[in-house]
Write an enzyme that holds these catalytic residues in place. Structure first.
Site, PDB file in Angstrom:
ATOM      1  N   GLY A  33       1.431  -4.153  -5.300  1.00  0.00           N
ATOM      2  CA  GLY A  33       1.335  -3.105  -4.283  1.00  0.00           C
ATOM      3  C   GLY A  33       2.688  -2.759  -3.709  1.00  0.00           C
ATOM      4  CG  ASN A  34       3.531   0.886  -2.293  1.00  0.00           C
ATOM      5  OD1 ASN A  34       3.332   1.300  -1.151  1.00  0.00           O
ATOM      6  ND2 ASN A  34       2.923   1.419  -3.354  1.00  0.00           N
ATOM      7  NE  ARG A  35       8.461  -4.737   2.074  1.00  0.00           N
ATOM      8  CZ  ARG A  35       8.049  -5.917   2.533  1.00  0.00           C
ATOM      9  NH1 ARG A  35       7.097  -5.974   3.452  1.00  0.00           N
ATOM     10  NH2 ARG A  35       8.566  -7.027   2.066  1.00  0.00           N
TER      11      ARG A  35
END
Ligand code: CTP
Ligand code: CA
Length: 225
Positions: A33-35
């Protein structure tokens, strides 16, 4: 922004906004995933609704409350966002891709949880490219005159990288954010330059994500008129 008795400038328009960050599953309990928090996309959805638009918000793994008066469609992976985006774009006047879409996904999905085995080194995770949703939407406009807007987070050579990306993606507007350790992701503020395919360059000083959203809709609205 409409004032007084004038009709709001996005009345009768359907706009689609993607927000958040995609998750690419490795197995039933794990993902890459990412932020991205989704705050900029939600700010775009809220401001468009306030300006009279019908808004479809494609929310990828966000933890924000559903904005009032907005159709929220939940998505997870880049492939699920792609499907929802093409569907929602069919009758849209504008599509704004504010979501952080994973460039890669695991080549294989393990249908059962991946287990460690003592004495055995883990296998490397093989990745494959995800489709570029923004480029697809730009190349195959679902209706004539539909506006497509992208976002780009750049750490260096912000303007040069932004111009090149705008050309590569084929979109009408590209909102270029300068990101660093404490800038952009998860915060309530942003600074950006909005580049237009027509050569325009609109500087948006550091401020609330709602301010940037209003500028985006000003530029969209002017181009739809
Ligand atoms: N985007 C997309 N589909 C992808 C990747 C990105 O639709 N598979 C969209 C994002 O929503 C954003 C824009 O493209 O609006 C730019 O994303 P960005 O990651 O900056 O661009 P990339 O072309 O992936 O370039 P980079 O290699 O710098 O990550
Ligand atoms: Ca990317």
């Amino acid at each position: 922004l409409a004032r007084g008795a004038a009709a709001p400038d996005l009345a009768g328009r359907h706009v689609v906004v993607s927000a958040g960050g995609t998750r690419e599953a490795l197995d039933p309990v794990r993902f890459l995933g990412n932020r991205s928090s989704g705050k900029q996309g939600y700010a775009l959805a809220v401001t468009a609704a306030a300006r009279g638009a019908r808004v479809t918000l494609l929310a990828a793994n966000t933890e924000l409350p559903d904005p009032a008066g907005v159709d929220v469609v939940r998505v997870t992976s880049a492939l699920s966002l792609r499907e929802a985006a093409h569907l929602a774009a069919k009758d849209a006047d504008a599509v704004v891709m504010a979501a952080a879409v994973a460039d890669f996904r695991p080549a294989l999905y393990a249908t059962a949880k991946i287990k460690k085995v003592d004495g055995v080194e883990p296998a490397p995770v093989e990745l494959v490219r995800n489709p570029d949703i923004l480029a697809e939407l730009s190349a195959g406009r679902a209706r004539p005159g539909q506006l497509v807007v992208g976002f780009a987070a750049e750490t260096d050579h912000v303007l040069a990288n932004g111009r090149a990306k705008l050309a590569r993606k084929g979109c009408d507007l590209l909102v270029v954010n300068e990101v660093g350790e404490a800038k952009g992701f998860g915060t309530d503020t942003n600074a950006a330059v909005v580049l237009g395919a027509d050569g325009s360059e609109t500087v948006v000083p550091h401020g609330p994500k709602e301010d940037l959203a209003e500028v985006v809709w000003d530029l969209v609205s002017a181009r739809l008129a």
